[in-house]
Motif scaffolding. Structure first.
Motif, short mmCIF file in Angstrom:
data_model
loop_
_atom_site.label_atom_id
_atom_site.label_comp_id
_atom_site.label_asym_id
_atom_site.label_seq_id
_atom_site.Cartn_x
_atom_site.Cartn_y
_atom_site.Cartn_z
N PRO A 127 5.86 13.74 56.58
CA PRO A 127 5.30 15.09 56.59
C PRO A 127 4.61 15.43 55.26
CG PRO A 127 7.66 15.18 56.25
CD PRO A 127 7.31 13.75 56.47
N ILE A 128 3.59 16.29 55.33
CA ILE A 128 2.91 16.84 54.15
C ILE A 128 3.17 18.34 54.13
CG2 ILE A 128 0.67 17.20 53.02
CD1 ILE A 128 1.50 14.27 53.16
N PHE A 129 3.55 18.86 52.96
CA PHE A 129 3.93 20.26 52.84
C PHE A 129 2.91 21.05 52.03
CE2 PHE A 129 7.73 17.69 53.22
CZ PHE A 129 8.46 18.35 54.19
N ASP A 130 2.82 22.35 52.33
CA ASP A 130 2.02 23.24 51.50
C ASP A 130 2.91 23.74 50.36
OD1 ASP A 130 3.65 25.28 52.49
OD2 ASP A 130 2.10 26.16 53.76
N PRO A 131 2.36 24.52 49.40
CA PRO A 131 3.18 25.00 48.27
C PRO A 131 4.39 25.83 48.68
CG PRO A 131 0.85 25.27 47.78
CD PRO A 131 0.94 24.85 49.21
N LYS A 132 4.37 26.43 49.87
CA LYS A 132 5.51 27.24 50.33
C LYS A 132 6.59 26.39 50.99
CE LYS A 132 2.73 31.35 51.07
NZ LYS A 132 2.24 32.31 52.05
N GLY A 133 6.31 25.12 51.17
CA GLY A 133 7.30 24.24 51.77
C GLY A 133 7.15 24.06 53.27
N ASN A 134 6.06 24.57 53.84
CA ASN A 134 5.83 24.42 55.27
C ASN A 134 5.09 23.11 55.55
OD1 ASN A 134 6.90 27.02 55.86
ND2 ASN A 134 4.97 27.91 55.17
N ILE A 135 5.42 22.50 56.66
CA ILE A 135 4.71 21.28 57.05
C ILE A 135 3.32 21.67 57.54
CG2 ILE A 135 4.65 19.34 58.66
CD1 ILE A 135 7.70 19.43 58.73
N THR A 136 2.31 21.05 56.94
CA THR A 136 0.94 21.33 57.35
C THR A 136 0.28 20.15 58.04
OG1 THR A 136 0.10 20.65 55.19
CG2 THR A 136 0.60 23.00 55.49
N HIS A 137 0.69 18.94 57.67
CA HIS A 137 0.09 17.73 58.22
C HIS A 137 1.14 16.62 58.24
CE1 HIS A 137 -3.31 19.93 56.46
NE2 HIS A 137 -4.06 19.35 57.39
N PHE A 138 0.75 15.54 58.86
CA PHE A 138 1.54 14.32 58.80
C PHE A 138 0.62 13.19 58.38
CE2 PHE A 138 4.06 16.90 61.65
CZ PHE A 138 5.36 16.61 61.27
N VAL A 139 1.17 12.26 57.62
CA VAL A 139 0.42 11.08 57.23
C VAL A 139 1.05 9.90 57.96
CG1 VAL A 139 -0.11 9.51 55.34
CG2 VAL A 139 -0.17 11.96 54.96
N ALA A 140 0.21 9.11 58.61
CA ALA A 140 0.69 7.94 59.33
C ALA A 140 0.01 6.70 58.76
CB ALA A 140 0.40 8.06 60.82
N VAL A 141 0.80 5.68 58.51
CA VAL A 141 0.27 4.40 58.03
C VAL A 141 0.69 3.34 59.03
CG1 VAL A 141 0.30 2.71 56.17
CG2 VAL A 141 0.44 5.14 55.63
N ASN A 142 -0.27 2.60 59.54
CA ASN A 142 0.00 1.53 60.50
C ASN A 142 -0.44 0.22 59.88
OD1 ASN A 142 0.88 0.52 62.93
ND2 ASN A 142 -1.13 0.70 63.90
N GLU A 143 0.42 -0.80 59.99
CA GLU A 143 0.14 -2.08 59.35
C GLU A 143 0.44 -3.22 60.31
OE1 GLU A 143 1.57 -4.34 55.25
OE2 GLU A 143 2.72 -2.65 56.00
#
Length: 122
Positions: free
Chosen positions: A39-55
């Motif tokens: 998960p990626i968070f904003d400054p308030k601690g809310n989830i704003t995005h997800f990062v996915a890495v596939n290998e």
């Protein structure tokens, strides 16, 4: 979301290994993939995005299989006599310890017969 929950969730990234099998041009093929999602968070601690890495880890899995196969072969070579292809002293000692423990555990009697053939390999 409080900061403590944020750090806890960030440490709980999801990781998955998956085998993909398919048939192409009449040839069965298997490919391995490893995916990680965080998960990626904003400054308030809310989830704003997800990062996915596939290998693609197909080569790593093939190497692991080869190593496992070679280790199995090496264990067999270490436990057999080269000339006779019979179990060697090392195998005998390992099996003896296992059987002794089994006899004690099950309260069964144990017998041992040992033969020594002089100049057998000549």
């Amino acid at each position: 979301m409080p900061r403590t929950d944020r750090s806890k969730m960030a440490s709980q990234a999801i990781s998955i290994e998956n085998a993909l099998s398919y048939k192409r041009s009449g040839i069965d093929s298997r490919h391995w993939s490893s995916a990680s999602i965080s998960p990626i968070f904003d400054p308030k601690g809310n989830i704003t995005h997800f990062v996915a890495v596939n290998e693609d880890i197909t080569v790593c899995k093939a190497t692991e299989d080869k190593i496992r196969s070679l280790n199995t072969e090496l264990e067999k070579l270490a436990a057999t006599d080269y000339l006779t292809n019979l179990p060697n002293r090392r195998f005998f000692m390992q099996r003896g310890v296992e059987e002794f423990k089994r006899a004690v555990r099950n309260s069964h009697p144990l017998a041992l017969l040992m033969l020594d053939i002089d100049e057998f390999k000549k």
